[in-house]
Design a protein around this motif. Structure first.
Motif, PDB file in Angstrom:
ATOM      1  N   PRO A 103       0.813  -1.220   0.000  1.00 39.19           N
ATOM      2  CA  PRO A 103       0.000   0.000   0.000  1.00 39.19           C
ATOM      3  C   PRO A 103       0.847   1.270   0.000  1.00 39.19           C
ATOM      4  N   SER A 104       0.320   2.283  -0.674  1.00 38.41           N
ATOM      5  CA  SER A 104       0.985   3.587  -0.696  1.00 38.41           C
ATOM      6  C   SER A 104      -0.033   4.659  -0.291  1.00 38.41           C
ATOM      7  N   PRO A 105       0.436   5.825   0.134  1.00 36.92           N
ATOM      8  CA  PRO A 105      -0.498   6.862   0.604  1.00 36.92           C
ATOM      9  C   PRO A 105      -1.568   7.242  -0.418  1.00 36.92           C
ATOM     10  N   ASN A 106      -1.274   7.128  -1.720  1.00 37.92           N
ATOM     11  CA  ASN A 106      -2.296   7.496  -2.714  1.00 37.92           C
ATOM     12  C   ASN A 106      -3.417   6.466  -2.800  1.00 37.92           C
ATOM     13  N   GLN A 107      -3.323   5.395  -2.029  1.00 34.81           N
ATOM     14  CA  GLN A 107      -4.414   4.437  -1.939  1.00 34.81           C
ATOM     15  C   GLN A 107      -5.299   4.700  -0.731  1.00 34.81           C
ATOM     16  N   THR A 108      -5.020   5.772  -0.019  1.00 40.22           N
ATOM     17  CA  THR A 108      -5.921   6.221   1.037  1.00 40.22           C
ATOM     18  C   THR A 108      -7.229   6.614   0.381  1.00 40.22           C
ATOM     19  N   SER A 109      -8.324   5.964   0.795  1.00 37.59           N
ATOM     20  CA  SER A 109      -9.595   6.171   0.120  1.00 37.59           C
ATOM     21  C   SER A 109     -10.698   5.439   0.866  1.00 37.59           C
ATOM     22  N   LEU A 110     -11.915   5.613   0.378  1.00 39.05           N
ATOM     23  CA  LEU A 110     -13.060   4.860   0.859  1.00 39.05           C
ATOM     24  C   LEU A 110     -13.377   3.792  -0.175  1.00 39.05           C
ATOM     25  N   TYR A 111     -13.387   2.548   0.239  1.00 35.51           N
ATOM     26  CA  TYR A 111     -13.548   1.424  -0.681  1.00 35.51           C
ATOM     27  C   TYR A 111     -14.909   0.765  -0.479  1.00 35.51           C
ATOM     28  N   PHE A 112     -15.539   0.435  -1.597  1.00 38.80           N
ATOM     29  CA  PHE A 112     -16.819  -0.262  -1.564  1.00 38.80           C
ATOM     30  C   PHE A 112     -16.756  -1.517  -2.424  1.00 38.80           C
ATOM     31  N   CYS A 113     -17.305  -2.582  -1.879  1.00 37.12           N
ATOM     32  CA  CYS A 113     -17.551  -3.789  -2.630  1.00 37.12           C
ATOM     33  C   CYS A 113     -19.022  -3.776  -3.050  1.00 37.12           C
ATOM     34  N   ALA A 114     -19.313  -4.310  -4.230  1.00 34.83           N
ATOM     35  CA  ALA A 114     -20.695  -4.330  -4.708  1.00 34.83           C
ATOM     36  C   ALA A 114     -20.951  -5.645  -5.417  1.00 34.83           C
ATOM     37  N   SER A 115     -22.209  -6.042  -5.456  1.00 36.28           N
ATOM     38  CA  SER A 115     -22.561  -7.248  -6.193  1.00 36.28           C
ATOM     39  C   SER A 115     -23.882  -7.046  -6.906  1.00 36.28           C
ATOM     40  N   SER A 116     -24.085  -7.857  -7.938  1.00 37.89           N
ATOM     41  CA  SER A 116     -25.363  -7.860  -8.641  1.00 37.89           C
ATOM     42  C   SER A 116     -25.516  -9.192  -9.361  1.00 37.89           C
TER      43      SER A 116
END
Lengths: 110, 114
Positions: B81-94
């Motif tokens: 991991p690097s600082p530019n991967q700081t984020s809000l992550y969502f998993c989704a399905s359909s």
């Protein structure tokens, strides 16, 4: 040009007001359209699909204008609980390749 | 209850330390996807999976890996991991081929890389 564009807002409206958001999309072959609602720091949730003939769900009305490549969301009689970010989502190929707008923020005030 | 479950909800880690964010759905959906959400950019797709052992890159796959060994699970792996991967992550399905019905999202994972 972004694939899906929305006015980020914020839209600040009083309770009871009617407010409308538009969203434009670039791919004229797009097949499916949706509005999602996202509360602060939470997951997006499907608000409604947008059909060619338009559709209504209570106080919410969604319209599609294929000729001008935009969809709209109308909220009547705004409630405090309507405060959220509204995401426009376009599915260009009727598969699972959803394209999200950055969202329009709505704040409904007493 | 039909749902998509992500863990952890919050994670602070240091640069270079491998991590995995888990995602599981109980709706027998064939399609699963990972997104990251950053201010002003909306949700951007990282990877997606059409079915078991079938995965493909989304718009921003660099620095991420995924696997789909079982239908219900779709973990997101950050090898370094690097600082530019700081984020809000969502998993989704359909449902497969049912994009017309939209997605079900997990509750999100807020990742901070320092």
């Amino acid at each position: 040009r972004k694939e899906v564009e929305q006015d980020p807002g914020p839209f600040n409206v009083p309770e009871g007001a009617t407010v409308a958001f538009n969203c434009t999309y670039s791919n004229s072959a797009s097949q499916s359209f949706f509005w999602y609602r996202q509360d602060c720091r939470k997951e997006p949730k499907l608000l409604m699909s947008v059909y060619s003939s338009g559709n209504e769900d209570g106080r919410f009305t969604a319209q599609l204008n294929r000729a001008s490549q935009y969809i709209s969301l109308l909220i009547r009689d705004s409630k405090l609980s309507d405060s959220a970010t509204y995401l426009c989502v376009v599915n260009p190929y009727n598969n699972n390749d959803m394209r999200f707008g950055a969202g329009t923020r709505l704040t409904v005030k007493p | 209850e039909a749902q998509v479950t992500q863990n952890p909800r919050y994670l602070i880690t240091v640069t270079g330390k491998k991590l995995t964010v888990t995602c599981s759905q109980n709706m027998n959906h064939e399609y699963m996807s990972w997104y990251r959400q950053d201010p002003g950019l909306g949700l951007r797709q990282i990877y997606y999976s059409m079915n078991v052992e079938v995965t493909d890159k989304g718009d921003v796959p660099e620095g991420y890996k995924v696997s789909r060994k079982e239908k219900r699970n779709f973990p997101l792996i950050l090898e370094s991991p690097s600082p530019n991967q700081t984020s809000l992550y969502f998993c989704a399905s359909s449902l497969y081929g049912q994009g017309a019905y939209g997605y079900t999202f997990g509750s999100g994972t807020r990742l901070t890389v320092v």
